[in-house]
Write an enzyme that holds these catalytic residues in place. Structure first.
Site, PDB file in Angstrom:
ATOM      1  N   VAL A  92       0.832  -1.201   0.000  1.00 22.76           N
ATOM      2  CA  VAL A  92       0.000   0.000   0.000  1.00 22.76           C
ATOM      3  C   VAL A  92       0.871   1.257   0.000  1.00 22.76           C
ATOM      4  O   VAL A  92       0.610   2.217  -0.735  1.00 22.76           O
ATOM      5  CB  VAL A  92      -0.964  -0.008   1.205  1.00 22.76           C
ATOM      6  CG1 VAL A  92      -1.724   1.315   1.294  1.00 22.76           C
ATOM      7  CG2 VAL A  92      -1.955  -1.165   1.093  1.00 22.76           C
ATOM      8  N   CYS A  93       1.923   1.233   0.802  1.00 18.92           N
ATOM      9  CA  CYS A  93       2.802   2.400   0.895  1.00 18.92           C
ATOM     10  C   CYS A  93       3.503   2.682  -0.432  1.00 18.92           C
ATOM     11  O   CYS A  93       3.733   3.849  -0.786  1.00 18.92           O
ATOM     12  CB  CYS A  93       3.833   2.205   2.005  1.00 18.92           C
ATOM     13  SG  CYS A  93       3.098   2.103   3.651  1.00 18.92           S
ATOM     14  N   THR A  94       3.840   1.661  -1.168  1.00 26.60           N
ATOM     15  CA  THR A  94       4.468   1.854  -2.473  1.00 26.60           C
ATOM     16  C   THR A  94       3.518   2.597  -3.409  1.00 26.60           C
ATOM     17  O   THR A  94       3.922   3.528  -4.126  1.00 26.60           O
ATOM     18  CB  THR A  94       4.876   0.504  -3.082  1.00 26.60           C
ATOM     19  OG1 THR A  94       5.809  -0.140  -2.194  1.00 26.60           O
ATOM     20  CG2 THR A  94       5.517   0.687  -4.443  1.00 26.60           C
TER      21      THR A  94
END
Length: 217
Positions: free
Chosen positions: A44-46
């Site tokens: 998700v952070c990517t």
């Protein structure tokens, strides 16, 4: 006690993938957004870092610097950025703070004081490091949002909120629900009808406490 709206945000010196920064000096006279992540190389952070990279021209147009923070080291950040740029299809020119000692995460009240990074940790060990902080040129916190790990942040909303904050600051107005630039704004209650007419021209009185108008120009 966590950071509150209009608190001066913590100043700190930290390593990033672009070198050492002192946070208040790095902000300078700009607006700034600090967005945090619990671990590098997470899915998700990517996607979120990619979304921030794709909005580079929008941040610049608003005189706003963006900076990431993740609780891994500089070399991990440099490697992760390659994935971010590949996914986003564009460069990621913003720095990422290496908060491997958790100092920044604790200073911004994203982790309890006794938190540590265990061997073999997973993102769950720093799950609450999923926040957005919008900071004014006065170094005061203007807005914060915190998300769970399984819901990606909507950076169109971050951009909209930034527009609202900048408009409210510049024009001494408020913005209503779902406002976007060009929409009607709310006249502060402290402004009399006469002063409102002199400043804005025509306005709509919905209730004595709710008056809306368009900004000139």
């Amino acid at each position: 006690m966590g950071l509150r709206i209009n608190d001066v945000v913590p100043n700190f010196t930290a390593e990033t993938d672009q070198g050492t920064i002192t946070f208040h000096d790095w902000i300078g006279d700009s607006w700034a957004i600090l967005f945090s992540h619990p671990k590098d190389f997470t899915p998700v952070c990517t996607t979120e870092f990619g979304a921030v990279a794709q909005l580079a021209e929008e941040w610049q147009a608003r005189g706003t610097k963006v900076i990431g923070v993740s609780v891994d080291g500089v070399e991990d950040h440099k490697g992760w950025k390659k994935d971010i740029e590949s996914y986003a299809g564009t460069g990621a020119g913003f720095p990422i703070i290496a908060d491997d000692g958790l100092a920044v995460s604790k200073a911004f009240d994203m982790l309890p004081a006794e938190a540590y990074l265990p061997d073999g940790r997973t993102p769950a060990d720093s799950a609450t490091v999923r926040s957005v902080f919008i900071i004014g040129p006065d170094k005061q916190l203007k807005l914060s949002m915190t998300y769970p790990m399984n819901v990606g942040r909507n950076f169109a909303e971050v951009l909209r909120a930034l527009d609202g904050l900048q408009t409210a600051s510049k024009e001494n107005v408020a913005t209503p629900a779902n406002w976007t630039p060009g929409g009607d704004v709310v006249i502060p209650v402290a402004v009399s009808d006469a002063d409102a007419k002199a400043k804005y021209g025509e306005f709509t009185t919905h209730f004595p406490y709710l008056r809306t108008t368009k900004l000139p120009g």
